[in-house]
Scaffold this active site. Structure first.
Site, PDB file in Angstrom:
ATOM      1  CG  ASP A   1      -2.227   0.792   0.950  1.00  0.00           C
ATOM      2  OD1 ASP A   1      -3.299   0.160   0.843  1.00  0.00           O
ATOM      3  OD2 ASP A   1      -2.153   2.047   0.822  1.00  0.00           O
TER       4      ASP A   1
ATOM      5  CG  ASN B   1      -7.672  -4.346  -4.012  1.00  0.00           C
ATOM      6  OD1 ASN B   1      -8.876  -4.496  -4.177  1.00  0.00           O
ATOM      7  ND2 ASN B   1      -7.184  -3.551  -3.050  1.00  0.00           N
TER       8      ASN B   1
ATOM      9  CE1 TYR C   1     -12.960   3.115  -9.453  1.00  0.00           C
ATOM     10  CE2 TYR C   1     -15.095   2.529 -10.364  1.00  0.00           C
ATOM     11  CZ  TYR C   1     -14.042   2.260  -9.521  1.00  0.00           C
ATOM     12  OH  TYR C   1     -14.077   1.123  -8.745  1.00  0.00           O
TER      13      TYR C   1
ATOM     14  CE  LYS D   1     -11.389   0.077 -10.905  1.00  0.00           C
ATOM     15  NZ  LYS D   1     -10.405  -0.793 -10.240  1.00  0.00           N
TER      16      LYS D   1
END
Ligand SMILES: NC(=O)c1ccc[n+]([C@@H]2O[C@H](COP(=O)([O-])OP(=O)(O)OC[C@H]3O[C@@H](n4cnc5c(N)ncnc54)[C@H](O)[C@@H]3O)[C@@H](O)[C@H]2O)c1
Length: 257
Positions: free
Chosen positions: A33, A78, A144, A148
């Site tokens: 992260d 992710n 976004y 995706k």
């Protein structure tokens, strides 16, 4: 020796749950992260996990992480971000930031891991987290949805190029998940109730629903699944015609009274 898995964006939300289920399945987990505190917190809560602090968009940092942690058997791309505003008002800096994290990040991390697996003559598995927004664009969410959609196609591109080397690449498209970046949206009780009731499965999704799909795709049970986008959304993406009325007489619905 334990198999290795790196989960990006695992400091919070869906990624943290994927890391938890991976650790429970016996993986040694790299909790990657950009937020060091969050990575540490997740890693410390798991039996065999290490915090890896880096941005998925920084090739040099990712190479350094792989030098330290080792080449993972499984990679879950992710990490993702969203910036809400109508397109006409959307800042170019927000657009670029979202493209960088959501699309460039999976490419940077995927390529780095694939190169090493191929050089080491090892097989592996990758899962990219896409979204139902990659199929049905969400209003006022800038880059976004386009990113995706691109992640779904990047997954197929990786699958056809790396499949011959024994690397399977699939994606999971979450629906409306009661966790992570959706938390502020679902904090509104009316929005929450409407989103839940308009989902054919009559509930919101959970990080657990997504992590289970990811773990299955990484498992040997999915050994012939490659380049697939697994939608995990309780059926919500198929409801596009549900709001379009037809006269009750045509639908064969008897009138009341
Ligand atoms: N929550 C949902 O309803 C939902 C629905 C569909 C898809 N998704 C996708 O699931 C994934 C996880 O989302 P979430 O809801 O858990 O989000 P989240 O905001 O809770 O967690 C994302 C994590 O990624 C980290 N991160 C952000 N940029 C990074 C970078 N450049 N490098 C490394 N880490 C970075 C953040 O620090 C954070 O810990 C995302 O790809 C998101 O698009 C979420």
């Amino acid at each position: 020796m334990a198999r290795l898995m790196i989960v990006t964006g695992a400091g919070h939300g869906i990624g943290a749950e994927i890391a938890r289920q991976a650790a429970a399945a016996g993986y040694r987990v790299g909790v990657l992260d950009v937020n060091g505190g969050a990575a540490e917190e997740t890693a410390q809560s798991l039996p065999d996990a290490v915090a890896l602090v880096a941005s998925t968009t920084d090739s040099d940092a990712i190479e350094a992480v792989l030098d330290d942690f080792g080449t993972p058997d499984a990679l879950v791309n992710n990490a993702g971000i969203v910036r809400f505003t109508p397109l006409v008002d959307h800042l170019e800096s927000d657009w670029r930031a979202v493209v960088d994290v959501n699309l460039n990040g999976p490419f940077v991390c995927g390529r780095a891991v694939a190169r090493r697996l191929i050089a080491e003559g090892r097989s592996g598995s990758m899962v990219n987290i896409s979204s139902i927004n990659g199929i049905a664009p969400g209003p006022n969410s800038g880059a976004y949805s386009p990113t995706k959609a691109a992640v779904i196609q990047l997954t197929r591109q990786m699958a056809i190029e790396w499949g011959p080397a024994g690397i399977r690449v699939n994606s999971v498209a979450p629906g409306i998940i009661d966790d992570g970046m959706s938390a502020p949206i679902l904090a509104d009780p009316e929005v929450r109730a409407t989103r839940s009731s308009r989902t054919p499965s009559q509930r919101l999704g959970t990080a657990d629903d997504i992590a289970k799909a990811v773990m299955w795709l990484c498992s040997a049970d999915a050994e012939y699944v490659n380049g697939h986008n697994m939608v995990v959304d309780g059926g919500v993406v198929h409801t596009v015609l549900s709001g379009m009325p037809r006269p009750a007489s045509i639908d064969g619905i008897a009138e009341e009274g």
